[in-house]
Design an enzyme around this catalytic site. Structure first.
Site, PDB file in Angstrom:
ATOM      1  N   ARG A 124     -10.778 -11.174  -0.851  1.00 40.67           N
ATOM      2  CA  ARG A 124     -11.340 -12.937  -0.799  1.00 40.67           C
ATOM      3  C   ARG A 124     -10.670 -13.432  -0.812  1.00 40.67           C
ATOM      4  NH1 ARG A 124     -11.219  -8.818  -6.152  1.00 40.67           N
ATOM      5  NH2 ARG A 124     -11.242  -7.193  -4.339  1.00 40.67           N
TER       6      ARG A 124
ATOM      7  N   LYS B  22       0.818  -1.308  -0.191  1.00 38.67           N
ATOM      8  CA  LYS B  22      -0.170   0.338   0.129  1.00 38.67           C
ATOM      9  C   LYS B  22       0.907   1.106   0.056  1.00 38.67           C
ATOM     10  CE  LYS B  22      -3.928  -2.487   2.379  1.00 38.67           C
ATOM     11  NZ  LYS B  22      -4.739  -1.620   1.413  1.00 38.67           N
TER      12      LYS B  22
END
Length: 505
Positions: A354, A280
């Site tokens: 996910r 990130k």
């Protein structure tokens, strides 16, 4: 911890540090809400006029303190705004439970440090008791585990006495007990979300679930990294591969002897998300301890169901991992074999939620529950779509999606139904594996939902709650929402379990 009591005492006679009243705007007039008649009488019927002189408008979130007259036992009156009501509503009775919940939360925050407060807010039903009780206990919340207990730090409000709540009435007593159970479990979730990631590792989270299981008679099973490897949980293992803190899959189950239905809840539990190799950028890491908010909500909801004795089986699946970059971390381009047997090409290691959810969804499906609901801080795309206070709902059943949306509104949580467009599925095709963990950039929150749908057992009703926006609040507190972890979706999950127990869904 703040205590909640029901009192038959009058607002003028109960000894407390403050008495809380509600005010609202009706047309151009400020009106005092029901429950505060004795307080208004102590001001010779002029409480609204005095408050208007002090600048009060009755707006939601507004709080006005003033000295109490001699006729009251409490030395301070705190007037909290309930918002606007219809112009012909001269007694301010036309407001909903969420207005009461937020007003109670505001009052509890303002009265931090007080030992006892009498809440003379409008109570006309057990539902009002739930709302005011929840609001007060949630508004009194503060996370202070890592702060010194010195003179400069105010303690939470000690006791909330609800006036006019009929303590001998079984329905009102049950309403208070429900408010306490739900609020305390929401605050449990908040504590976990706010806990620093160097202390809340996957193993530590699993230990917290085991401790709660012993306390509330829940069956807890923890799969460590060896058991996950033996079972073929490639998604969870792949996400946790770069961390010195190995992943866990926790099953926490509440069963009821009269239950006819089973609800499975699956929570994303990334105890810290650096993005992995797809690191990130600066400015996006500081709050990533909150990426386990879905697992915290599921954990809290299962415990709340147990505390409330709901006649439904509720099983929580906590998919716990720490997503870190290292020499052993999963790389973009790697292929993972999931628990379902399906292979997934990892194009972005920051799309990790996910992957852990997929394994947990497959495992939960094996037990053939009547429905599965997963909860996750899954995508920034959902925040862009719905903002910071609203979570998205996707489902393979439109009626179920609508029911959850209505339930969320009923308990005061903002949500919005979202589609699962079939045309977006093609973007996840891979030339190397069965599918990729990324698809089209536009509609990224919907793409993530479509990915998860692939791992839900055939014929099982499923819904996905993307709570990326409301799970962690970075601005100033408001109502009963603190800065930091919020406990988003806990109330929705608990009410869903109640409705499932009642056979309504």
């Amino acid at each position: 911890m703040t205590a909640l009591t029901l009192s038959t005492a009058g607002a003028a006679t109960l000894r407390a540090d403050a008495v809380v009243v509600g005010v609202a705007k009706s047309g151009k007039t400020l009106v005092v809400a029901p429950g505060a008649e004795a307080v208004d009488q102590a001001f010779d019927g002029g409480l609204a006029a005095v408050l208007e002189t002090l600048g009060a408008t009755g707006a939601e979130g507004e709080a006005t303190k003033l000295p109490a007259p001699a006729a009251l036992k409490a030395p301070v009156v705190l007037a909290v705004g309930l918002g606007s009501v219809a112009e012909d509503d001269k007694d301010a009775s036309g407001f909903g439970t969420e207005a009461l919940r937020r007003a109670a939360g505001t009052a509890a925050r303002v009265l931090a440090g007080a030992k006892k407060a009498a809440f003379a807010l409008p109570i006309g039903s057990p539902e009002d008791v739930v709302a005011i009780g929840e609001g007060a206990l949630l508004g009194a919340y503060a996370y202070t585990a890592y702060q010194e207990d010195g003179e400069g730090r105010k303690k939470p409000l000690g006791e909330v006495a609800l006036l006019g709540a009929k303590p001998r009435d079984k329905a009102y007593k049950a309403a208070a007990e429900r408010a306490v159970a739900v609020a305390e479990e929401m605050n449990r979730a908040r504590d976990l979300i706010n806990q620093p990631p160097n202390d809340l590792t996957p193993a530590a989270f699993a230990a917290a679930a085991q401790a709660a299981g012993k306390e509330h008679g829940l069956k807890v099973q923890v799969l460590d990294e060896k058991a996950l490897a033996k079972g073929g949980f490639g998604g969870i293992l792949g996400v946790g591969a770069g961390s010195v803190n190995p992943p866990r899959l926790v099953k926490i189950a509440y069963t009821h002897p009269k239950a006819e239905r089973t609800l499975a809840l699956v929570g994303k539990g990334i105890t810290y998300d650096s993005g992995g190799i797809s690191l990130k950028p600066a400015g996006h890491n500081e709050t990533m301890k909150c990426d386990m908010s879905g697992a915290a909500a599921v954990f809290a909801a299962v415990v709340a169901a147990a505390r409330l004795g709901l006649a439904v089986n509720v099983t929580g699946w906590l998919a716990l991992a720490e997503n870190m970059p290292s020499g052993s971390a999963t790389r973009p381009g790697d292929v993972l074999r999931m628990y379902s047997g399906k292979t997934v090409e990892v194009l972005n290691t920051d799309a990790e939620g996910r992957l852990v959810l997929a394994d947990a969804l497959t495992r939960a499906s094996e037990e053939e529950p009547d429905a599965i609901v997963d909860v996750a801080t899954l995508t920034g795309a959902m925040v862009l779509a719905l903002g910071n206070r609203t979570f998205g709902i996707m489902s393979n059943d439109d009626a179920y999606r609508t029911a959850i949306h209505e339930i969320a509104g009923e308990v005061g949580e903002a949500s919005w139904p979202m589609p699962l467009p079939a045309d977006l599925r093609k973007g996840m095709d891979s030339t190397t594996a069965d599918m990729a963990n990324m698809g089209e950039r536009m509609g990224g929150g919907l793409v993530a939902g479509l990915f998860l749908k692939e791992f839900v057992g055939e014929g099982i009703t499923w819904a996905h709650l993307d709570i990326a926006g409301p799970a962690f609040h970075e601005s100033a507190p408001y109502g009963y929402i603190p800065k930091g972890g919020t406990g988003s979706s806990v109330r929705t999950l608990v009410r869903l379990a109640e409705r499932t127990a009642d056979g309504e869904i």
